[in-house]
Design a protein around this motif. Structure first.
Motif, PDB file in Angstrom:
ATOM      1  N   ILE A  62      27.122   9.535 -61.345  1.00 54.58           N
ATOM      2  CA  ILE A  62      26.116  10.272 -60.568  1.00 54.58           C
ATOM      3  C   ILE A  62      25.862   9.572 -59.233  1.00 54.58           C
ATOM      4  CG2 ILE A  62      23.702  10.992 -60.525  1.00 54.58           C
ATOM      5  CD1 ILE A  62      23.868  11.368 -63.525  1.00 54.58           C
ATOM      6  N   ALA A  63      25.843   8.237 -59.237  1.00 55.49           N
ATOM      7  CA  ALA A  63      25.663   7.501 -57.987  1.00 55.49           C
ATOM      8  C   ALA A  63      26.813   7.783 -57.019  1.00 55.49           C
ATOM      9  CB  ALA A  63      25.556   6.006 -58.275  1.00 55.49           C
ATOM     10  N   VAL A  64      28.042   7.870 -57.546  1.00 53.82           N
ATOM     11  CA  VAL A  64      29.189   8.195 -56.692  1.00 53.82           C
ATOM     12  C   VAL A  64      29.047   9.604 -56.126  1.00 53.82           C
ATOM     13  CG1 VAL A  64      31.692   8.511 -56.666  1.00 53.82           C
ATOM     14  CG2 VAL A  64      30.693   6.592 -57.910  1.00 53.82           C
ATOM     15  N   GLU A  65      28.530  10.531 -56.931  1.00 48.50           N
ATOM     16  CA  GLU A  65      28.322  11.893 -56.437  1.00 48.50           C
ATOM     17  C   GLU A  65      27.324  11.906 -55.274  1.00 48.50           C
ATOM     18  OE1 GLU A  65      30.672  13.608 -57.538  1.00 48.50           O
ATOM     19  OE2 GLU A  65      30.039  14.843 -59.231  1.00 48.50           O
ATOM     20  N   TYR A  66      26.285  11.098 -55.378  1.00 50.81           N
ATOM     21  CA  TYR A  66      25.327  11.005 -54.274  1.00 50.81           C
ATOM     22  C   TYR A  66      25.995  10.459 -53.008  1.00 50.81           C
ATOM     23  CZ  TYR A  66      21.341  11.970 -57.340  1.00 50.81           C
ATOM     24  OH  TYR A  66      20.446  12.561 -58.186  1.00 50.81           O
ATOM     25  N   LEU A  67      26.880   9.487 -53.187  1.00 47.49           N
ATOM     26  CA  LEU A  67      27.596   8.959 -52.017  1.00 47.49           C
ATOM     27  C   LEU A  67      28.453  10.037 -51.370  1.00 47.49           C
ATOM     28  CD1 LEU A  67      28.748   5.410 -53.216  1.00 47.49           C
ATOM     29  CD2 LEU A  67      27.052   5.946 -51.455  1.00 47.49           C
ATOM     30  N   LEU A  68      29.113  10.852 -52.194  1.00 43.71           N
ATOM     31  CA  LEU A  68      29.944  11.924 -51.647  1.00 43.71           C
ATOM     32  C   LEU A  68      29.104  12.991 -50.954  1.00 43.71           C
ATOM     33  CD1 LEU A  68      32.512  12.344 -54.576  1.00 43.71           C
ATOM     34  CD2 LEU A  68      32.865  11.222 -52.374  1.00 43.71           C
ATOM     35  N   LEU A  69      27.828  13.096 -51.319  1.00 43.81           N
ATOM     36  CA  LEU A  69      26.933  14.050 -50.668  1.00 43.81           C
ATOM     37  C   LEU A  69      26.210  13.443 -49.472  1.00 43.81           C
ATOM     38  CD1 LEU A  69      25.346  15.765 -53.806  1.00 43.81           C
ATOM     39  CD2 LEU A  69      27.023  16.740 -52.231  1.00 43.81           C
ATOM     40  N   THR A  70      26.667  12.263 -49.022  1.00 43.14           N
ATOM     41  CA  THR A  70      26.099  11.538 -47.876  1.00 43.14           C
ATOM     42  C   THR A  70      24.635  11.173 -48.094  1.00 43.14           C
ATOM     43  OG1 THR A  70      25.439  13.500 -46.624  1.00 43.14           O
ATOM     44  CG2 THR A  70      27.693  12.721 -46.325  1.00 43.14           C
ATOM     45  N   ALA A  71      24.262  10.907 -49.330  1.00 49.48           N
ATOM     46  CA  ALA A  71      22.897  10.465 -49.641  1.00 49.48           C
ATOM     47  C   ALA A  71      22.980   9.023 -50.138  1.00 49.48           C
ATOM     48  CB  ALA A  71      22.253  11.372 -50.683  1.00 49.48           C
ATOM     49  N   GLU A  72      23.270   8.111 -49.192  1.00 47.26           N
ATOM     50  CA  GLU A  72      23.506   6.718 -49.563  1.00 47.26           C
ATOM     51  C   GLU A  72      22.265   6.066 -50.163  1.00 47.26           C
ATOM     52  OE1 GLU A  72      24.266   8.015 -46.685  1.00 47.26           O
ATOM     53  OE2 GLU A  72      26.451   7.876 -46.462  1.00 47.26           O
ATOM     54  N   PHE A  73      21.086   6.383 -49.610  1.00 43.52           N
ATOM     55  CA  PHE A  73      19.866   5.762 -50.125  1.00 43.52           C
ATOM     56  C   PHE A  73      19.613   6.166 -51.577  1.00 43.52           C
ATOM     57  CE2 PHE A  73      15.231   6.209 -50.815  1.00 43.52           C
ATOM     58  CZ  PHE A  73      14.905   4.867 -50.800  1.00 43.52           C
ATOM     59  N   ILE A  74      19.776   7.440 -51.880  1.00 41.61           N
ATOM     60  CA  ILE A  74      19.581   7.923 -53.252  1.00 41.61           C
ATOM     61  C   ILE A  74      20.609   7.287 -54.178  1.00 41.61           C
ATOM     62  CG2 ILE A  74      19.462   9.958 -54.722  1.00 41.61           C
ATOM     63  CD1 ILE A  74      17.227   9.778 -52.738  1.00 41.61           C
ATOM     64  N   ALA A  75      21.832   7.097 -53.685  1.00 41.78           N
ATOM     65  CA  ALA A  75      22.874   6.479 -54.512  1.00 41.78           C
ATOM     66  C   ALA A  75      22.504   5.048 -54.884  1.00 41.78           C
ATOM     67  CB  ALA A  75      24.205   6.512 -53.765  1.00 41.78           C
ATOM     68  N   TRP A  76      22.009   4.278 -53.918  1.00 39.55           N
ATOM     69  CA  TRP A  76      21.636   2.895 -54.213  1.00 39.55           C
ATOM     70  C   TRP A  76      20.382   2.825 -55.078  1.00 39.55           C
ATOM     71  CZ3 TRP A  76      25.416  -0.036 -54.110  1.00 39.55           C
ATOM     72  CH2 TRP A  76      26.369   0.003 -53.100  1.00 39.55           C
ATOM     73  N   VAL A  77      19.467   3.774 -54.919  1.00 36.15           N
ATOM     74  CA  VAL A  77      18.316   3.838 -55.826  1.00 36.15           C
ATOM     75  C   VAL A  77      18.788   4.119 -57.247  1.00 36.15           C
ATOM     76  CG1 VAL A  77      16.267   5.204 -56.404  1.00 36.15           C
ATOM     77  CG2 VAL A  77      16.642   4.458 -54.057  1.00 36.15           C
ATOM     78  N   GLN A  78      19.771   5.013 -57.368  1.00 31.31           N
ATOM     79  CA  GLN A  78      20.338   5.299 -58.691  1.00 31.31           C
ATOM     80  C   GLN A  78      20.921   4.038 -59.322  1.00 31.31           C
ATOM     81  OE1 GLN A  78      20.534   8.195 -60.359  1.00 31.31           O
ATOM     82  NE2 GLN A  78      22.079   7.747 -61.915  1.00 31.31           N
ATOM     83  N   VAL A  79      21.630   3.244 -58.519  1.00 30.96           N
ATOM     84  CA  VAL A  79      22.237   2.021 -59.046  1.00 30.96           C
ATOM     85  C   VAL A  79      21.170   0.988 -59.403  1.00 30.96           C
ATOM     86  CG1 VAL A  79      23.726   0.075 -58.459  1.00 30.96           C
ATOM     87  CG2 VAL A  79      24.417   2.397 -57.836  1.00 30.96           C
ATOM     88  N   LEU A  80      20.194   0.782 -58.508  1.00 31.98           N
ATOM     89  CA  LEU A  80      19.208  -0.272 -58.730  1.00 31.98           C
ATOM     90  C   LEU A  80      18.249   0.061 -59.868  1.00 31.98           C
ATOM     91  CD1 LEU A  80      18.359  -1.221 -55.034  1.00 31.98           C
ATOM     92  CD2 LEU A  80      19.744  -2.506 -56.657  1.00 31.98           C
ATOM     93  N   ILE A  81      17.783   1.305 -59.907  1.00 26.59           N
ATOM     94  CA  ILE A  81      16.764   1.662 -60.898  1.00 26.59           C
ATOM     95  C   ILE A  81      17.392   2.000 -62.239  1.00 26.59           C
ATOM     96  CG2 ILE A  81      14.970   3.327 -61.489  1.00 26.59           C
ATOM     97  CD1 ILE A  81      14.205   3.448 -58.585  1.00 26.59           C
ATOM     98  N   TYR A  82      18.346   2.917 -62.249  1.00 25.75           N
ATOM     99  CA  TYR A  82      18.880   3.380 -63.531  1.00 25.75           C
ATOM    100  C   TYR A  82      19.880   2.382 -64.113  1.00 25.75           C
ATOM    101  CZ  TYR A  82      16.594   7.861 -62.969  1.00 25.75           C
ATOM    102  OH  TYR A  82      15.646   8.831 -62.843  1.00 25.75           O
ATOM    103  N   LEU A  83      20.858   1.968 -63.313  1.00 27.45           N
ATOM    104  CA  LEU A  83      21.840   1.017 -63.837  1.00 27.45           C
ATOM    105  C   LEU A  83      21.250  -0.381 -63.970  1.00 27.45           C
ATOM    106  CD1 LEU A  83      25.087   2.091 -61.956  1.00 27.45           C
ATOM    107  CD2 LEU A  83      24.375   2.636 -64.268  1.00 27.45           C
ATOM    108  N   GLY A  84      20.373  -0.759 -63.057  1.00 30.70           N
ATOM    109  CA  GLY A  84      19.848  -2.116 -63.088  1.00 30.70           C
ATOM    110  C   GLY A  84      18.597  -2.300 -63.912  1.00 30.70           C
TER     111      GLY A  84
END
Length: 200
Positions: A62-84
């Motif tokens: 899902i984080a990669v999908e956010y990156l492909l949608l040019t939503a880098e901030f949401i992608a890193w939030v996904q990684v930090l909050i959900y994965l981390g």
């Protein structure tokens, strides 16, 4: 004007279409299929630790999908909050409740078909809501960033602050529940932790 040129001009005038996918769109579909497969394994495996690890793959997709949608901030939030955080909380809860590492047939409550029906209804409802909301919306991948920190913060803390706080309370309740379950006394041994310490 030739027929081919006429068709090309018509396609250009009507905008992007599904018959001319770009590399980003193809990658989006492939990553989406991989994420769906990981999510399917997460809910079908009988090994709780494996389910948590496959959930890492699904959330990472899902984080990669956010990156492909040019939503880098949401992608890193996904990684930090959900994965981390969330995955660590799940593994922490599994360790506190002394969940078995291997196969866990006892984890199946027997309500498999009811759970499947609820999951199908939820998935259909979610897809319908997303399609209805973004039916005529196209994301310009060459334009300005859509998921910037400023825009995301304004939307989150103006319109979605209550669900955001409710989610944090839910995670706190899950952690408290795991601690309570881990501190339960063994039925075969009525002595509590304090009594065990006092014995010689």
């Amino acid at each position: 004007m030739s027929p081919a040129a006429t068709l090309a001009a018509a396609a250009t005038a009507t905008g992007p279409g599904f018959l001319s996918p770009t590399g980003v769109e193809i990658a989006f579909v492939l990553v989406g299929l991989a994420t769906f497969g990981a999510a399917l394994v997460t809910v079908t495996t009988k090994q709780l630790v494996h389910a948590a690890l496959w959930l890492v793959v699904a959330l990472g997709g899902i984080a990669v999908e956010y990156l492909l949608l040019t939503a880098e901030f949401i992608a890193w939030v996904q990684v930090l909050i959900y994965l981390g955080s969330v995955i660590v909380l799940l593994l922490f809860g599994l360790m506190l409740t002394k969940a078995p590492i291997g196969r866990s047939p006892d984890a199946d409550s027997g309500n498999r078909w009811v759970a499947l029906g609820v999951a199908v209804v939820a998935a259909v409802s979610l897809v319908w809501v997303v399609v209805d909301a973004f039916r005529t919306t196209w994301i310009d991948l060459d334009g300005p960033v859509q998921g910037s920190t400023k825009v995301s913060g304004e939307i989150l803390f103006q319109h979605w602050v209550l669900p955001f706080e409710a989610l944090s309370v839910l995670l706190l309740a899950a952690l408290i529940g795991a601690i309570v379950l881990s501190r339960r006394n063994d039925p075969a041994d009525p002595a509590g932790p304090g009594e065990k310490k006092g014995r010689r």
